[in-house]
Motif scaffolding. Structure first.
Motif, PDB file in Angstrom:
ATOM      1  N   LEU A  39       0.837  -1.195   0.000  1.00  0.00           N
ATOM      2  CA  LEU A  39       0.000   0.000   0.000  1.00  0.00           C
ATOM      3  C   LEU A  39       0.871   1.243   0.000  1.00  0.00           C
ATOM      4  O   LEU A  39       1.960   1.240   0.588  1.00  0.00           O
ATOM      5  CB  LEU A  39      -0.887   0.019   1.249  1.00  0.00           C
ATOM      6  N   ILE A  40       0.388   2.298  -0.618  1.00  0.00           N
ATOM      7  CA  ILE A  40       1.061   3.586  -0.546  1.00  0.00           C
ATOM      8  C   ILE A  40       0.086   4.561   0.085  1.00  0.00           C
ATOM      9  O   ILE A  40      -1.028   4.754  -0.408  1.00  0.00           O
ATOM     10  CB  ILE A  40       1.523   4.075  -1.925  1.00  0.00           C
ATOM     11  N   ASP A  41       0.514   5.145   1.211  1.00  0.00           N
ATOM     12  CA  ASP A  41      -0.301   6.084   1.970  1.00  0.00           C
ATOM     13  C   ASP A  41       0.464   7.395   2.023  1.00  0.00           C
ATOM     14  O   ASP A  41       1.365   7.556   2.842  1.00  0.00           O
ATOM     15  CB  ASP A  41      -0.554   5.511   3.362  1.00  0.00           C
ATOM     16  N   GLY A  42       0.127   8.320   1.123  1.00  0.00           N
ATOM     17  CA  GLY A  42       0.878   9.576   1.036  1.00  0.00           C
ATOM     18  C   GLY A  42       2.304   9.292   0.600  1.00  0.00           C
ATOM     19  O   GLY A  42       2.538   8.750  -0.467  1.00  0.00           O
ATOM     20  N   ALA A  43       3.259   9.602   1.454  1.00  0.00           N
ATOM     21  CA  ALA A  43       4.671   9.365   1.147  1.00  0.00           C
ATOM     22  C   ALA A  43       5.189   8.091   1.816  1.00  0.00           C
ATOM     23  O   ALA A  43       6.389   7.846   1.842  1.00  0.00           O
ATOM     24  CB  ALA A  43       5.496  10.558   1.592  1.00  0.00           C
ATOM     25  N   THR A  44       4.283   7.278   2.347  1.00  0.00           N
ATOM     26  CA  THR A  44       4.684   6.086   3.090  1.00  0.00           C
ATOM     27  C   THR A  44       4.345   4.820   2.314  1.00  0.00           C
ATOM     28  O   THR A  44       3.201   4.628   1.899  1.00  0.00           O
ATOM     29  CB  THR A  44       3.975   6.050   4.460  1.00  0.00           C
ATOM     30  N   LEU A  45       5.345   3.974   2.136  1.00  0.00           N
ATOM     31  CA  LEU A  45       5.145   2.663   1.537  1.00  0.00           C
ATOM     32  C   LEU A  45       4.895   1.681   2.677  1.00  0.00           C
ATOM     33  O   LEU A  45       5.709   1.562   3.597  1.00  0.00           O
ATOM     34  CB  LEU A  45       6.390   2.240   0.749  1.00  0.00           C
ATOM     35  N   ARG A  46       3.751   1.014   2.650  1.00  0.00           N
ATOM     36  CA  ARG A  46       3.409   0.056   3.703  1.00  0.00           C
ATOM     37  C   ARG A  46       3.365  -1.348   3.106  1.00  0.00           C
ATOM     38  O   ARG A  46       2.758  -1.561   2.059  1.00  0.00           O
ATOM     39  CB  ARG A  46       2.051   0.382   4.313  1.00  0.00           C
ATOM     40  N   ILE A  47       4.003  -2.282   3.795  1.00  0.00           N
ATOM     41  CA  ILE A  47       4.027  -3.670   3.362  1.00  0.00           C
ATOM     42  C   ILE A  47       3.496  -4.501   4.523  1.00  0.00           C
ATOM     43  O   ILE A  47       4.108  -4.557   5.585  1.00  0.00           O
ATOM     44  CB  ILE A  47       5.454  -4.091   2.972  1.00  0.00           C
ATOM     45  N   LEU A  48       2.342  -5.102   4.304  1.00  0.00           N
ATOM     46  CA  LEU A  48       1.659  -5.840   5.363  1.00  0.00           C
ATOM     47  C   LEU A  48       1.633  -7.329   5.041  1.00  0.00           C
ATOM     48  O   LEU A  48       1.359  -7.715   3.906  1.00  0.00           O
ATOM     49  CB  LEU A  48       0.223  -5.331   5.504  1.00  0.00           C
ATOM     50  N   PRO A  49       1.892  -8.174   6.018  1.00  0.00           N
ATOM     51  CA  PRO A  49       1.823  -9.616   5.774  1.00  0.00           C
ATOM     52  C   PRO A  49       0.390 -10.068   5.550  1.00  0.00           C
ATOM     53  O   PRO A  49      -0.542  -9.542   6.161  1.00  0.00           O
ATOM     54  CB  PRO A  49       2.394 -10.218   7.058  1.00  0.00           C
ATOM     55  N   VAL A  50       0.219 -11.013   4.649  1.00  0.00           N
ATOM     56  CA  VAL A  50      -1.077 -11.648   4.419  1.00  0.00           C
ATOM     57  C   VAL A  50      -0.933 -13.076   4.935  1.00  0.00           C
ATOM     58  O   VAL A  50      -0.130 -13.846   4.423  1.00  0.00           O
ATOM     59  CB  VAL A  50      -1.444 -11.633   2.920  1.00  0.00           C
ATOM     60  N   PHE A  51      -1.666 -13.411   5.963  1.00  0.00           N
ATOM     61  CA  PHE A  51      -1.475 -14.685   6.650  1.00  0.00           C
ATOM     62  C   PHE A  51      -2.116 -15.876   5.958  1.00  0.00           C
ATOM     63  O   PHE A  51      -1.729 -17.007   6.202  1.00  0.00           O
ATOM     64  CB  PHE A  51      -1.952 -14.576   8.103  1.00  0.00           C
ATOM     65  N   HIS A  52      -3.090 -15.635   5.104  1.00  0.00           N
ATOM     66  CA  HIS A  52      -3.733 -16.724   4.368  1.00  0.00           C
ATOM     67  C   HIS A  52      -3.671 -16.375   2.885  1.00  0.00           C
ATOM     68  O   HIS A  52      -4.237 -15.364   2.460  1.00  0.00           O
ATOM     69  CB  HIS A  52      -5.181 -16.913   4.811  1.00  0.00           C
ATOM     70  N   ALA A  53      -3.006 -17.206   2.111  1.00  0.00           N
ATOM     71  CA  ALA A  53      -2.822 -16.929   0.681  1.00  0.00           C
ATOM     72  C   ALA A  53      -4.159 -16.728  -0.031  1.00  0.00           C
ATOM     73  O   ALA A  53      -4.243 -15.957  -0.982  1.00  0.00           O
ATOM     74  CB  ALA A  53      -2.025 -18.050   0.032  1.00  0.00           C
TER      75      ALA A  53
END
Length: 87
Positions: free
Chosen positions: A32-46
């Protein structure tokens, strides 16, 4: 030892140590990109979706394609540039 990710040609690259610390046992992430922040979130179930966290080399580094995310936010230049380190 400092662990950083890098962005190159629309991909996000993760060193093996960072993956072991923050993404152990994770096969997919949400980018995800939130303004100037790149966010990388784990997805626990494929089955929940996300982008596949692929193994890049024998050392265990990983890479995820995020071309569509960068393009959707007007950051297509990140797809064409050489690696950039992010902290």
């Amino acid at each position: 030892m400092e662990q950083t990710i890098s962005v190159a040609r629309g991909t996000i690259r993760f060193p093996a140590g960072l993956v072991a610390t923050y993404f152990s046992g994770i096969d997919a992430v949400a980018v995800l990109i939130d303004g100037a922040t790149l966010r990388i979130l784990p997805v626990f179930h494929a089955a929940a979706g996300g982008a596949l966290l692929k193994q890049r080399n024998a050392q265990g580094d990983r890479v995820v394609g995020a071309f569509d995310v960068f393009e959707a936010h007007g950051l297509a230049d990140l797809i064409r540039m050489s690696p950039t380190r992010l902290r």
